[in-house]
Design a protein around this motif. Structure first.
Motif, PDB file in Angstrom:
ATOM      1  N   THR A  79       0.845  -1.358  -0.006  1.00  0.00           N
ATOM      2  CA  THR A  79      -0.097   0.082  -0.071  1.00  0.00           C
ATOM      3  C   THR A  79       0.661   1.300  -0.123  1.00  0.00           C
ATOM      4  O   THR A  79       0.435   2.267  -0.519  1.00  0.00           O
ATOM      5  CB  THR A  79      -0.967   0.157   1.126  1.00  0.00           C
ATOM      6  OG1 THR A  79      -1.888  -1.123   1.239  1.00  0.00           O
ATOM      7  CG2 THR A  79      -1.907   1.293   1.141  1.00  0.00           C
ATOM      8  N   TRP A  80       2.045   1.198   0.689  1.00  0.00           N
ATOM      9  CA  TRP A  80       3.022   2.415   0.513  1.00  0.00           C
ATOM     10  C   TRP A  80       3.807   2.344  -0.598  1.00  0.00           C
ATOM     11  O   TRP A  80       4.042   3.498  -1.265  1.00  0.00           O
ATOM     12  CB  TRP A  80       4.012   1.847   1.818  1.00  0.00           C
ATOM     13  CG  TRP A  80       5.005   3.183   1.835  1.00  0.00           C
ATOM     14  CD1 TRP A  80       5.034   4.425   2.138  1.00  0.00           C
ATOM     15  CD2 TRP A  80       6.403   2.819   1.349  1.00  0.00           C
ATOM     16  NE1 TRP A  80       6.424   5.042   1.841  1.00  0.00           N
ATOM     17  CE2 TRP A  80       7.020   3.961   1.290  1.00  0.00           C
ATOM     18  CE3 TRP A  80       7.032   1.564   0.919  1.00  0.00           C
ATOM     19  CZ2 TRP A  80       8.580   4.035   1.116  1.00  0.00           C
ATOM     20  CZ3 TRP A  80       8.223   1.609   0.336  1.00  0.00           C
ATOM     21  CH2 TRP A  80       9.034   2.772   0.460  1.00  0.00           C
ATOM     22  N   ALA A  81       3.877   1.228  -1.085  1.00  0.00           N
ATOM     23  CA  ALA A  81       5.068   1.087  -2.058  1.00  0.00           C
ATOM     24  C   ALA A  81       4.488   1.497  -3.734  1.00  0.00           C
ATOM     25  O   ALA A  81       5.064   1.913  -4.577  1.00  0.00           O
ATOM     26  CB  ALA A  81       5.856  -0.319  -2.142  1.00  0.00           C
ATOM     27  N   LEU A  82       3.090   0.849  -3.989  1.00  0.00           N
ATOM     28  CA  LEU A  82       2.750   0.739  -5.212  1.00  0.00           C
ATOM     29  C   LEU A  82       2.209   2.321  -5.778  1.00  0.00           C
ATOM     30  O   LEU A  82       2.381   2.402  -6.767  1.00  0.00           O
ATOM     31  CB  LEU A  82       1.777  -0.112  -5.428  1.00  0.00           C
ATOM     32  CG  LEU A  82       2.066  -1.576  -5.585  1.00  0.00           C
ATOM     33  CD1 LEU A  82       1.005  -2.642  -5.497  1.00  0.00           C
ATOM     34  CD2 LEU A  82       2.521  -1.853  -7.034  1.00  0.00           C
ATOM     35  N   PRO A  83       1.638   3.030  -4.973  1.00  0.00           N
ATOM     36  CA  PRO A  83       1.109   4.252  -5.812  1.00  0.00           C
ATOM     37  C   PRO A  83       2.172   5.066  -6.182  1.00  0.00           C
ATOM     38  O   PRO A  83       3.257   5.304  -5.532  1.00  0.00           O
ATOM     39  CB  PRO A  83       0.530   5.101  -4.225  1.00  0.00           C
ATOM     40  CG  PRO A  83      -0.084   3.859  -3.327  1.00  0.00           C
ATOM     41  CD  PRO A  83       1.211   2.975  -3.519  1.00  0.00           C
ATOM     42  N   GLY A  84       1.805   5.260  -7.431  1.00  0.00           N
ATOM     43  CA  GLY A  84       2.952   6.181  -7.997  1.00  0.00           C
ATOM     44  C   GLY A  84       4.130   5.490  -8.876  1.00  0.00           C
ATOM     45  O   GLY A  84       5.003   6.192  -9.511  1.00  0.00           O
ATOM     46  N   ALA A  85       3.981   4.104  -8.831  1.00  0.00           N
ATOM     47  CA  ALA A  85       5.265   3.176  -9.289  1.00  0.00           C
ATOM     48  C   ALA A  85       4.544   2.296 -10.072  1.00  0.00           C
ATOM     49  O   ALA A  85       3.249   2.004 -10.118  1.00  0.00           O
ATOM     50  CB  ALA A  85       5.684   2.560  -8.014  1.00  0.00           C
ATOM     51  N   ASP A  86       5.235   1.802 -10.913  1.00  0.00           N
ATOM     52  CA  ASP A  86       4.938   0.878 -11.881  1.00  0.00           C
ATOM     53  C   ASP A  86       5.021  -0.610 -11.379  1.00  0.00           C
ATOM     54  O   ASP A  86       5.975  -1.040 -10.565  1.00  0.00           O
ATOM     55  CB  ASP A  86       5.847   0.596 -13.207  1.00  0.00           C
ATOM     56  CG  ASP A  86       5.442  -0.225 -14.077  1.00  0.00           C
ATOM     57  OD1 ASP A  86       5.801  -1.404 -14.248  1.00  0.00           O
ATOM     58  OD2 ASP A  86       4.575   0.321 -15.130  1.00  0.00           O
ATOM     59  N   LEU A  87       4.168  -1.612 -11.683  1.00  0.00           N
ATOM     60  CA  LEU A  87       4.198  -2.792 -10.935  1.00  0.00           C
ATOM     61  C   LEU A  87       5.316  -3.632 -11.210  1.00  0.00           C
ATOM     62  O   LEU A  87       6.115  -4.280 -10.113  1.00  0.00           O
ATOM     63  CB  LEU A  87       2.985  -3.672 -11.410  1.00  0.00           C
ATOM     64  CG  LEU A  87       2.920  -5.058 -10.971  1.00  0.00           C
ATOM     65  CD1 LEU A  87       2.488  -5.004  -9.461  1.00  0.00           C
ATOM     66  CD2 LEU A  87       1.630  -5.988 -11.600  1.00  0.00           C
TER      67      LEU A  87
END
Length: 273
Positions: free
Chosen positions: A111-119
């Motif tokens: 939940t912290w790492a994924l927003p704004g990042a590519d999978l």
């Protein structure tokens, strides 16, 4: 009062062969008040259907022992469906705590790492490391909290060709793709003594792919995933899950009755409509 125990009619668990002796016994309460016998969740997220349930097996119910499985699901901004399951090691005295901590903190990391990042760019293994640290540091005797952990993320609507997914695991809990009424394993076989949290000695397993319309991604604990690869349980579940069932029906599917399959049962399933 009656001496007959259990549900009747349409609610009676489906018998898939010789019934379990434990399944015919009255349920007993366990001493852990904050771990209920059963948890159930369901949702529609865009074109994905999500069903998730974790239930004590007949063995634990008849003995008044706590459910050692845990699961968690989350919708991350309508872009990702996050899912985790953990299978507490039966001989560990606080395996249920390890399983609960593992799924909660693994999804907290994503939940912290994924927003704004590519999978593809997210370090999924770090979710396992975060869970490992918390399980290890939760109190004395870390070995009493031993558990497997499988974590997956499904990204909605990738390039119009389906939904990208990634999954990682520690331990031997299975992940499968349900396609054309067949369960296809996503990870290789691991023995019963596979590494567990905390402090696993071996590397994590990882897999990535695309969930296409008409398919379903399944992560489960061994109590459901292992028999799902066998007939008649596999045949029953592939037919029952050919289309997304209602939440109560999904839970009922997990309550099948067959001798020698009395472990806790946990599954998170995501269908692409």
């Amino acid at each position: 009062m009656t001496d007959v125990w259990g549900d009747r009619g349409v609610f009676r668990p489906r018998e898939l062969g010789q019934p379990s002796r434990a399944a015919g016994q009255p349920w007993r309460l366990d001493a852990v008040a904050d771990v209920p016998d059963t948890v159930l969740d369901a949702a529609r997220v865009g074109t994905l259907e999500v069903r998730a349930a974790s239930a004590r097996g007949a063995g634990h119910r008849s003995l008044g022992e706590v459910r050692q499985d845990a699961m968690a699901v989350a919708d991350l901004g309508g872009r990702y469906v996050l899912m985790a399951v953990a299978d507490g090691f039966g001989a560990a005295s606080h395996a249920h705590r390890g399983a609960q901590l593992a799924v909660r903190h693994a999804l907290s990391y994503l939940t912290w790492a994924l927003p704004g990042a590519d999978l593809d760019a997210v370090d999924m293994v770090s979710a396992l490391r975060q869970a490992d640290r918390v399980v290890r540091e939760a109190g004395p005797n870390p070995e009493c909290r031993r558990t497997t952990l499988t974590v997956a993320a499904v990204e909605l609507g990738w390039s119009g060709q389906g939904h990208r997914y990634r999954a990682v695991r520690v331990g031997n809990s299975p992940a499968m793709m349900l396609s054309d009424e067949v369960f296809l394993p996503l990870f290789g076989n691991r023995g019963a003594d596979a590494d567990l949290l905390p402090s696993p000695r071996g590397p994590a397993d990882g897999v990535r792919g695309v969930l296409r319309p008409g398919e379903a991604l399944v992560i489960a604990t061994a109590g459901l995933g292992t028999p799902a690869r066998k007939s008649p349980i596999g045949t029953y579940l592939t037919q029952a899950w050919a289309e997304p069932p209602g939440p109560v029906a999904f839970l009922h599917h997990l309550q099948f009755d067959l001798r020698a399959f009395d472990d806790d049962r946990t599954a998170v399933v995501v269908w692409a409509r």
